[in-house]
Design a protein around this motif. Structure first.
Motif: not given
Length: 142
Positions: A35-42, A69-76, A100-106
């Motif tokens: 919830k509020g965090w995700a790691l995406v790999r490309l 979007a994935m980090a936000l998914l658990g918060l909606i 490519i590793l994208a680490e997102a935080r809401i």
């Protein structure tokens, strides 16, 4: 960050890469999500390159946008959906191989908008871009 329910987490990680055509096209996948965090790999591949043989900025942008979007998914809520309304990205270093590793935080979740920040790194852990995204949160029923 709070964990998602095990079934929801598993569904995101396993099914998204198979059910979202754009993800399949790029080869993108969720490594982990909370919830509020995700790691995406490309994974880097030739199909992601621009004429000089480095990853096209759009592929890096796509991984960052997806991570938010994935980090936000658990918060909606189940009755809500989201969409990107603005995103700023600073490119720092070119990518020619690896992943490519994208680490997102809401960083903010309001009633109608959310803001996410993303650190995008290569497989060696070097920063390749920094992003800030604004998402709109909408009711699915409207």
């Amino acid at each position: 960050y709070e964990a998602l329910s095990p079934n929801f987490r598993k569904t995101i990680i396993e099914r998204m890469k198979e059910t979202v055509p754009f993800w399949k096209l790029l080869g993108m996948e969720v490594v982990d999500v909370k919830k509020g965090w995700a790691l995406v790999r490309l994974p880097f591949s030739e199909k992601l390159t621009q004429p000089d043989g480095v990853a096209h900025g759009g592929s890096i942008f796509a991984s960052a946008d997806t991570a938010v979007a994935m980090a936000l998914l658990g918060l909606i809520g189940r009755d809500e959906t989201m969409l990107t309304v603005e995103m700023k990205i600073n490119y720092i270093k070119a990518v020619k191989e690896g992943e490519i590793l994208a680490e997102a935080r809401i960083v903010h979740r309001g009633s109608r908008t959310a803001i996410g920040e993303v650190d995008v790194r290569n497989g060696k852990g070097e920063m390749i871009s920094k992003c800030l995204a604004t998402y709109m949160i909408l009711s699915k029923n409207k």
